[in-house]
Design an enzyme around this catalytic site. Sequence first.
Site, PDB file in Angstrom:
ATOM      1  N   ASP A  67       0.994  -1.384   0.056  1.00  0.00           N
ATOM      2  CA  ASP A  67      -0.039  -0.050   0.115  1.00  0.00           C
ATOM      3  C   ASP A  67       0.898   1.307  -0.181  1.00  0.00           C
ATOM      4  O   ASP A  67       1.278   2.153   1.013  1.00  0.00           O
ATOM      5  CB  ASP A  67      -0.939   0.111   1.108  1.00  0.00           C
ATOM      6  CG  ASP A  67      -1.909   0.974   1.080  1.00  0.00           C
ATOM      7  OD1 ASP A  67      -2.068   1.747   0.113  1.00  0.00           O
ATOM      8  OD2 ASP A  67      -2.572   1.352   2.108  1.00  0.00           O
ATOM      9  N   ALA A  68       1.421   1.519  -1.265  1.00  0.00           N
ATOM     10  CA  ALA A  68       2.546   2.660  -1.171  1.00  0.00           C
ATOM     11  C   ALA A  68       1.940   3.909  -2.106  1.00  0.00           C
ATOM     12  O   ALA A  68       2.559   4.907  -1.907  1.00  0.00           O
ATOM     13  CB  ALA A  68       3.406   2.067  -1.952  1.00  0.00           C
ATOM     14  N   LYS A  69       0.875   3.720  -2.740  1.00  0.00           N
ATOM     15  CA  LYS A  69       0.175   4.964  -3.442  1.00  0.00           C
ATOM     16  C   LYS A  69       1.162   5.534  -4.278  1.00  0.00           C
ATOM     17  O   LYS A  69       1.325   6.786  -4.219  1.00  0.00           O
ATOM     18  CB  LYS A  69      -0.686   5.785  -2.302  1.00  0.00           C
ATOM     19  CG  LYS A  69      -1.664   4.961  -1.790  1.00  0.00           C
ATOM     20  CD  LYS A  69      -2.445   5.765  -0.721  1.00  0.00           C
ATOM     21  CE  LYS A  69      -3.355   5.191   0.305  1.00  0.00           C
ATOM     22  NZ  LYS A  69      -2.975   4.193   0.974  1.00  0.00           N
ATOM     23  N   ARG A  70       1.918   5.053  -4.959  1.00  0.00           N
ATOM     24  CA  ARG A  70       2.764   5.501  -5.916  1.00  0.00           C
ATOM     25  C   ARG A  70       2.225   5.981  -7.184  1.00  0.00           C
ATOM     26  O   ARG A  70       0.925   5.813  -7.609  1.00  0.00           O
ATOM     27  CB  ARG A  70       4.095   4.717  -6.199  1.00  0.00           C
ATOM     28  CG  ARG A  70       4.568   4.116  -5.020  1.00  0.00           C
ATOM     29  CD  ARG A  70       5.248   5.346  -4.362  1.00  0.00           C
ATOM     30  NE  ARG A  70       6.242   4.835  -3.571  1.00  0.00           N
ATOM     31  CZ  ARG A  70       6.304   4.796  -2.170  1.00  0.00           C
ATOM     32  NH1 ARG A  70       5.134   5.178  -1.489  1.00  0.00           N
ATOM     33  NH2 ARG A  70       7.707   4.511  -1.367  1.00  0.00           N
TER      34      ARG A  70
ATOM     35  N   THR B 135      -0.609  -0.107  -4.790  1.00  0.00           N
ATOM     36  CA  THR B 135      -1.568   0.507  -5.098  1.00  0.00           C
ATOM     37  C   THR B 135      -0.822   1.934  -5.585  1.00  0.00           C
ATOM     38  O   THR B 135       0.210   2.458  -5.189  1.00  0.00           O
ATOM     39  CB  THR B 135      -2.104   0.999  -3.685  1.00  0.00           C
ATOM     40  OG1 THR B 135      -1.261   1.573  -2.648  1.00  0.00           O
ATOM     41  CG2 THR B 135      -3.004  -0.070  -2.999  1.00  0.00           C
TER      42      THR B 135
END
Length: 275
Positions: free
Chosen positions: A94-97, A121
């Site tokens: 869950d890094a939202k890169r 993510t």
Amino acid sequence: MNYQALFEQIKKKKSFLCVGLDSDIKKIPSHLLDSEDPVFEFNKEIVDATAEFTVAYKPNIAFYECRGAQGWNSLEKTVNYIKEKYPEIFLIADAKRGDIGNTSKMYASAFLENMPFDSITVAPYMGEDSVTPFLEYKNKWVILLALTSNKGAFDLQFFQEGEQKLFEKVLEKSQDWGTKENMMYVVGATKAEMLGDIRKIAPDHFLLVPGVGAQGGSLQEVAKYGMNQSCGLLVNSSRGVIFADASENFAKVAGEKAKELQLEMEDLLKEKSVL
């Protein structure tokens, strides 16, 4: 892990539970703080107590990045432990890169090549060339932010031009980049009533649904509006499982909370004739 393998795990475990490893060192039980790596020891006990009830784990990378090299070491030890002992479990970074192409290539390499994550993510705001580098890895997944559970979601995600909201445009356009075999969507549980509309645009894709439990989302509502013939859901619970107890019995209590969710999910899967 491909689509069918993930579905088989859901059927085998009668669960679509994802446990979020948002392992804040300030919240883990105090008796672990004297160990060499308190966060890893906490994660290891949580994983061993909950693995039979869950099909996915989702470390939130921020809780590891904030601790520098020590945090990254805890993360790597955690994901390697999960993959070695529970290889069937789906691992989400869950890094939202999400950045321009060359930078996205490096982010993709970090999480999908150098660590054994199955997925990551990704924020779609910069468009196709910020997402496609993550899709170059076989049997790896992009989990695209579509409709989030925070109150700020209304600032941009519901912006409407004509009859289409921005999050609906994201769902529609992104299907030109990936397929149900390598792309999922984040849809917050607190927006469960919107899942019916989302399923009209993305009927077959898996949805990662955070917000059940501590954030107030309803598992029954999520299943009612979002479940499809292949289940199509990974419902995440973080605080409600991993921080349910702060004593030396924390892992046992976490396992009990995970089992409660699994049993509820089993009933919902049977109700929807998925099992």
